[in-house]
Design a protein around this motif. Structure first.
Motif, short mmCIF file in Angstrom:
data_model
loop_
_atom_site.label_atom_id
_atom_site.label_comp_id
_atom_site.label_asym_id
_atom_site.label_seq_id
_atom_site.Cartn_x
_atom_site.Cartn_y
_atom_site.Cartn_z
N GLU A 1 11.73 -0.65 -7.87
CA GLU A 1 10.58 -0.59 -9.19
C GLU A 1 9.52 -1.43 -9.00
N LEU A 2 9.82 -2.66 -8.80
CA LEU A 2 8.97 -3.74 -8.80
C LEU A 2 7.98 -3.56 -7.62
N VAL A 3 8.56 -3.16 -6.57
CA VAL A 3 7.64 -2.98 -5.36
C VAL A 3 6.70 -1.71 -5.71
N SER A 4 7.11 -0.53 -6.44
CA SER A 4 6.38 0.56 -6.76
C SER A 4 5.39 0.10 -7.58
N GLN A 5 5.62 -0.74 -8.50
CA GLN A 5 4.61 -1.10 -9.66
C GLN A 5 3.60 -2.00 -9.26
N ILE A 6 3.94 -2.86 -8.32
CA ILE A 6 2.76 -3.80 -7.98
C ILE A 6 2.40 -3.68 -6.62
#
Length: 367
Positions: A126-131
């Motif tokens: 999720e963090l990779v997707s968001q940032i």
């Protein structure tokens, strides 16, 4: 968007390959680290793979194939090089149990993200997707990492876990610097790397038995003896605790106080038959435990109605404060730490950056 780390899909299975890889990354400012392990049928996690990436290369280090891990340990312990993890606690626990080391210094991207206002438990994907606007596949999330040979899908999945940590680190580090919160993360990661967190103390294992708080004080020494024996036996046999004796069986034995091996067997059958093989050992253990009159103190965390109301008010104040400063509410002050404060126990709310941001305000509510 920050460009992703260029990948060099490879699996290191020979010491010469490991030497070459370490030579290539050892002078980098940072390395990204992740581990793959299995823990279904053992006490200690079985480390199967260590993935490492720098800004220009990445590799899966097959620790099950390598005869000598010394160069890997040298790399993980380099004090000048930042080790980037996402949700590092389990990785550090596995590395500590396998090699008796704590990699330092550590940058945990999950903690960094929560300091900046994202969910405290945000996943790596999720963090990779968001940032980074990169969407990772989850096809190998339940794979058996101990089986060989590894498939190309497994290798790419494992490498994905470190390929994007570098760009995340650069982005999050800048945000922390801009918000003057680098020292917040330093405090959190220092605590994360405290070796005492990963040291097993069988004599204290009883405090982790689920439901122990409902037991009468006079039978707590029995619970302590059973839990300590279970912990020691699980370690010696490298088996899950529940395969030796379940929490429910510990509570049952403590309450039943069986006086013979036959009665121990009857108590064990109320929960599970798995522990019946230990009936004789447990019976002997209980005979000694019954003679122990040394009192044990268990902190009763039950709250009065007034204390419950105070906890609710404190959590409301904490949520408002977290929204105002743009950080995760559960990281700033979770319910457990607030309850500890209300009960007059040690609470991380009154330490470090939390004391300045919220601790003193909550402390004033006690007066």
């Amino acid at each position: 968007m920050i460009a992703s780390i260029p990948s060099i899909p490879s699996v290191i299975t020979h010491c010469a390959e490991l030497d070459q890889f370490v030579e290539r990354v050892q002078d980098a400012e940072w390395i990204a680290v992740d581990t793959e392990f299995m823990r279904d049928s053992t006490y200690y996690a079985k480390l199967c793979l260590v993935q490492i990436a720098s800004a220009d290369c990445s590799a899966c280090i097959d620790v099950l194939k390598l005869d000598d891990h010394s160069r890997l340990l040298e790399l993980l312990q380099s004090p000048q090089q930042i080790k980037i993890f996402h949700s590092a606690r389990q990785d550090i626990e596995v590395l500590h149990s396998e090699y008796d080391l704590i990699p330092q210094p550590v940058f945990d991207s999950q903690i960094a993200a929560s300091i900046l206002g994202l969910d405290e438990q945000i996943s790596y994907a999720e963090l990779v997707s968001q940032i980074l606007d990169v969407h990772l596949a989850k096809t190998e999330s339940r794979t058996d990492w101990s089986r060989r040979p590894l498939t190309s899908a497994q290798i790419n999945y494992a490498l994905d876990d470190v390929r994007h940590l570098g760009p995340l680190y650069l982005h999050l580090k800048k945000q922390l610097e801009d918000n003057q919160r680098v020292h917040w993360l330093d405090e959190e990661c220092t605590g994360l790397c405290n070796k005492q967190q990963y040291v097993v103390a069988p004599e204290h294992a009883w405090q982790q038995v689920k439901g122990v708080g409902r037991l009468a004080p006079e039978i707590l020494p029995i619970t302590q003896a059973l839990a300590a024996w279970r912990e020691t036996t699980a370690i010696e046999k490298n088996l899950p605790r529940r395969w030796i004796l379940s929490d429910q069986s510990i509570l049952q034995l403590a309450e039943d106080k069986p006086r013979s091996e036959a009665h121990v067997t009857m108590s064990l059958r109320k929960d599970s038959s798995k522990s019946l093989r230990y009936s004789k050992v447990i019976s002997t253990l209980l005979e000694q435990a019954y003679k122990n009159t040394h009192p044990l103190h268990f902190v009763d965390r039950r709250l009065s109605r007034e204390q419950q109301d105070l906890v609710k008010r404190m959590m409301k104040v904490s949520r408002k404060r977290s929204e105002l400063i743009g950080t995760s509410a559960s990281l700033l002050a979770n319910r457990k730490s607030i309850v500890s404060l209300v009960l007059g126990l040690e609470s991380k709310i009154m330490q470090g950056w939390r004391r300045q941001e919220i601790g003193q305000d909550l402390m004033n509510m006690l007066n």
